[in-house]
Design a protein around this motif. Structure first.
Motif, PDB file in Angstrom:
ATOM      1  N   SER A 476       0.920  -1.201  -0.227  1.00 18.51           N
ATOM      2  CA  SER A 476      -0.131  -0.122   0.010  1.00 18.51           C
ATOM      3  C   SER A 476       0.996   1.259   0.074  1.00 18.51           C
ATOM      4  O   SER A 476       1.988   1.098   0.431  1.00 18.51           O
ATOM      5  N   GLY A 477       0.236   2.637  -0.346  1.00  4.84           N
ATOM      6  CA  GLY A 477       1.083   3.591  -0.411  1.00  4.84           C
ATOM      7  C   GLY A 477       1.609   3.763   1.082  1.00  4.84           C
ATOM      8  O   GLY A 477       2.788   4.237   1.246  1.00  4.84           O
ATOM      9  N   GLY A 478       1.005   3.942   2.008  1.00  8.15           N
ATOM     10  CA  GLY A 478       1.558   3.874   3.542  1.00  8.15           C
ATOM     11  C   GLY A 478       2.702   2.834   3.816  1.00  8.15           C
ATOM     12  O   GLY A 478       3.554   3.457   4.352  1.00  8.15           O
ATOM     13  N   GLN A 481       5.782   4.128   1.951  1.00 15.85           N
ATOM     14  CA  GLN A 481       6.372   5.357   2.639  1.00 15.85           C
ATOM     15  C   GLN A 481       7.065   4.965   3.953  1.00 15.85           C
ATOM     16  O   GLN A 481       8.187   5.632   4.189  1.00 15.85           O
ATOM     17  N   SER A 503       2.126  11.578   3.853  1.00 16.68           N
ATOM     18  CA  SER A 503       0.762  11.741   3.388  1.00 16.68           C
ATOM     19  C   SER A 503      -0.111  10.642   3.290  1.00 16.68           C
ATOM     20  O   SER A 503      -1.430  10.725   3.174  1.00 16.68           O
ATOM     21  N   ALA A 504       0.430   9.203   3.068  1.00 13.64           N
ATOM     22  CA  ALA A 504      -0.545   8.281   2.927  1.00 13.64           C
ATOM     23  C   ALA A 504      -0.528   7.565   4.226  1.00 13.64           C
ATOM     24  O   ALA A 504      -1.233   6.453   4.076  1.00 13.64           O
TER      25      ALA A 504
END
Length: 584
Positions: A476-478, A481, A503-504
Motif C-alpha cells: 500500500s502507499g502507507g 512510505q 501523506s499516505a
C-alpha cells in the motif's frame, strides 16, 4: 570505441590470426582440387591422390580449429567491448545533473544503453569479424584467380565496379534508414515504458483505448521505418545476387572454351569455377553486413552523444575541497548544521526561490509549508545539490556546498521524497540501499521498527527477505512510505528530510513516527508537508508563497499571526475545534 577495443587487443590479435589462417585454408582448397583433377584424374597418379586426400582432411580439421578460436575470441571481445561501454555509459548517466533527466526521457536513454550498445556489440564482434573475413577472402580469391590465369580473371574484375557502386549506394541509404529506425525505436520504448509503469493509472482512468492509440501511432511509425529499410534492401539485393550469376556464366563459357582449346587445364577450369562460385558469398552478404555495420556506427554515434554531455554540477576543485582525495565525511557531518544564506534559484528564466534564509542547528527541526509550486521540494534539490543556486549559498557546517565533494554532501543528508521508489529486491536490500556491503541486519531491523513498519513486514511471507515488486508493487502507499522512511533512518545521516512523505499514513501512525523522530536528537530534521500535524512540533516553521518566505515562527507564533498558516490550520481543524467548543 578505440579504447574499448584496445583493452581486448590480445583477444582481437589472436582471433585475427586464426581468422587469417582459417580464410587462407578456404582460399587454398581449390588448389588441392586442381591437383586432384590434373594429377590424379587425368594423370592417374595414386601417390598424389593419397597426398591430396590427406590435405583435404588436414584442411578440414585445421579450418575447424581456427574457426573455433576465432569465433570464441572475437565474440568474447565484442561482448566485453559492449559490456564496458554500457558500464561507462551508466556511470556517466549517474554523474549527470537532475536537469538532464528533466529534458531527456527514460525511453531514449534505455534505447541507448540496451539497443545501441547491442549494435556496437555486433559491430565489434561477429559483424566486424565477418566483414574482415569477407574482405580477406575476396581479395585472396582475386589473387589466386590472377595467378591461375590472368586473362580469365579479367571477367570477374569487370563486374567489380558495378558491384562496388551498388554496395556503397546501399550502405549510404541503409545508414539513413537505421538512424530513423533508432529514433522511432526510442519513441516506442518511451511509450511502452510509461504505460507499463503507469498501468494502474491507465486502468483507473479507463484510458486503455487512448493509450493504445498512442502506442499504435508509435508502433506504426517504427514499422514504417523498418519497411523503408526492408524496401531499400530489397530494391538493391536482387542486383547483388544477379550480377555474380552473370559473372559465373561468363567464367564457365570462356573458361570452358579455353579448356577445350587446350589453353588451360581442366583442373585450372575447375578451380577457377570453384573460386567464381565461392567469391559470391562476400558479395551476396555485402548489403546485409554493411547494414549491420551502419547500425553499429549509428548506435555508437548516439551513445557518444550521451557520453559527450558534460555534467553541469561536479565536485569542487581539490584546492577547495582540501588536500585529501578521499571524501572526509566525518569532518563535514559532525557539526550537523545546515544554513540557507539569501538563496535564490531560477530555471529557464523562471524564478522559483527568492532570498530564502534559515539555519538548522544540530538536533533541531525545521518545518516547511506552502501551496503546491511554492518551492518546497526545490529546497531539497538545492540541499542535495541536484541544482546549483542562482544567488546566495547553501552551507553545511559553515562551508559552501559548492566547495565540497558530492560524496560529502550526499552523506550529510537522507531524503524521503514524495515519489517513493522501491527496487525489485528484498525488503532488507531496499533498506540497505547505498550501504549494502556495510550495513548489518540489526541496523536494518531497528530502522524498520523506528518507521513503524515492523508489524506489516513480519506478516509478509518471507518477512525481511520478501522480494517486493517493481516500485513496491503489492504494498500500500502507507507501507511504501514507511519502508522509505526506514531506508532514510538506516543511513544515520546528520540531516533527515521528509518531503511530504507521510501523506499516505493514517494520523495515528504519523503521530507515532513524529514522536520517534522528535526523540532522536542526534539528527536535524526538515519536514515538508501540507498537514499541520506534520510540522506543528518543529522548532521553527517557515511558510512559502511564490518562492519567498511569507511567514516564520513556531506553531503558536504562526497561529497568533493569523496569516497563511492560520488559514491552513482553520481549514484542517476549524470544524473539529468548533464542534468541540459547541459540545462543551
Amino acid at each position: 570505441m578505440k579504447k574499448y577495443i584496445l583493452r581486448n587487443w590480445w583477444r582481437y590479435t589472436l582471433g585475427g590470426i586464426c581468422l587469417v589462417c582459417s580464410t587462407l585454408v578456404d582460399i587454398l582448397v581449390p588448389f588441392i582440387t586442381l591437383s586432384m583433377v590434373d594429377d590424379v584424374i587425368v594423370g592417374r597418379n595414386m601417390d598424389i591422390f593419397r597426398r591430396d586426400i590427406l590435405l583435404y582432411v588436414a584442411a578440414g580439421l585445421g579450418r575447424a580449429a581456427f574457426q573455433f578460436v576465432k569465433e570464441f575470441l572475437c565474440d568474447m571481445s565484442g561482448c566485453r567491448v559492449a559490456s564496458g561501454l554500457r558500464k561507462d555509459m551508466m556511470k556517466h548517466i549517474f554523474s549527470l545533473h537532475k536537469g538532464y533527466f528533466d529534458k531527456n526521457n527514460t525511453g531514449e536513454l534505455m534505447a541507448r544503453v540496451k539497443d545501441d550498445a547491442g549494435s556496437v556489440w555486433d559491430l565489434t564482434g561477429f559483424v566486424g569479424m565477418l566483414m574482415t573475413e569477407a574482405t580477406i577472402y575476396f581479395f585472396g580469391v582475386i589473387i589466386c584467380m590472377v595467378s591461375l590465369n590472368w586473362k580469365l580473371s579479367i571477367v570477374p574484375l569487370v563486374f567489380m565496379p558495378p558491384l562496388a557502386y551498388i554496395a556503397l549506394h546501399l550502405e549510404k541509404q541503409l545508414n539513413k534508414d537505421y538512424d530513423d529506425i533508432s529514433e522511432k525505436n526510442a519513441a516506442l520504448t518511451k511509450v511502452v515504458e510509461e504505460n507499463i509503469s503507469g498501468v494502474r493509472t491507465v486502468k483507473a482512468f479507463s484510458a486503455e483505448s487512448s493509450e493504445l492509440k498512442k502506442f499504435d501511432e508509435k508502433n506504426l511509425e517504427y514499422a514504417d521505418s523498418n519497411k523503408k529499410f526492408a524496401t531499400d534492401l530489397a530494391d538493391t539485393d536482387p542486383l547483388l545476387g544477379m550480377i555474380p550469376k552473370i559473372m559465373q556464366t561468363f567464367v564457365v563459357a570462356i573458361g570452358g572454351y579455353a579448356a577445350i582449346k587446350g589453353s588451360i587445364t581442366y583442373g585450372t577450369l575447375v578451380a577457377f569455377v570453384s573460386y567464381s562460385i565461392s567469391i559470391v558469398w562476400p558479395i551476396e552478404n555485402l548489403g546485409w553486413m554493411l547494414s549491420l555495420v551502419s547500425q553499429g556506427l549509428a548506435g555508437y554515434k548516439k551513445i557518444e552523444k550521451v557520453m559527450s554531455t558534460k555534467p553541469e554540477i561536479t565536485d569542487a576543485p581539490m584546492d577547495a575541497c582540501g588536500e585529501e582525495s578521499v571524501p572526509d565525511v566525518e569532518s563535514t557531518s559532525r557539526a550537523g548544521e545546515i544554513a540557507f544564506d539569501n538563496v535564490s534559484f531560477e530555471m529557464e528564466g523562471k524564478k522559483i526561490l527568492k532570498d530564502i534564509s534559515f539555519t538548522i542547528k544540530k538536533g533541531k527541526t525545521l518545518g516547511i509549508m506552502g501551496a503546491t509550486g511554492a518551492g518546497k521540494s526545490t529546497i531539497v534539490n538545492l540541499i542535495e545539490r541536484f541544482y546549483d543556486t542562482s544567488k546566495g549559498a547553501v552551507r553545511i557546517n559553515g562551508k559552501d556546498i559548492k566547495d565540497m565533494t558530492m560524496a560529502d554532501i550526499r552523506a550529510f543528508s537522507s531524503v524521503v521524497t514524495q515519489d517513493v521508489f522501491l527496487f525489485s529486491d528484498t525488503i532488507t536490500e531496499n533498506v540497505r540501499l547505498g550501504s549494502k556491503d556495510t550495513m548489518d541486519e540489526l541496523t536494518v531491523r531497528r530502522a524498520i521498527k523506528s518507521a513503524h513498519a515492523k508489524e506489516f513486514v513480519e506478516k509478509i511471507t518471507d518477512g525481511y527477505d520478501a522480494v517486493i515488486g517493481e516500485r513496491g508493487i503489492g504494498l500500500s502507499g502507507g507501507q511504501k512510505q514507511r519502508l522509505s522512511i526506514a531506508r532514510a533512518l538506516a543511513k544515520k545521516a546528520d540531516l533527515l528530510i521528509l518531503d511530504d512523505s507521510t501523506s499516505a499514513l493514517d494520523m495515528e501512525t504519523e503521530a507515532a513516527i513524529q514522536k520517534e523522530l522528535k526523540d532522536n536528537r542526534d539528527m536535524s530534521k526538515i519536514i515538508i508537508g501540507h498537514r499541520i500535524s506534520s510540522v506543528k512540533d518543529a522548532d521553527e516553521i517557515i511558510v512559502l508563497e511564490n518562492g519567498m518566505v511569507k511567514e516564520r515562527g513556531t506553531h503558536a507564533e504562526l497561529l497568533a499571526q493569523k496569516g497563511l498558516y492560520y488559514s491552513t490550520y482553520e481549514a484542517q481543524y476549524g470544524d473539529y475545534r468548533r464542534a468541540m467548543a459547541s459540545g462543551q
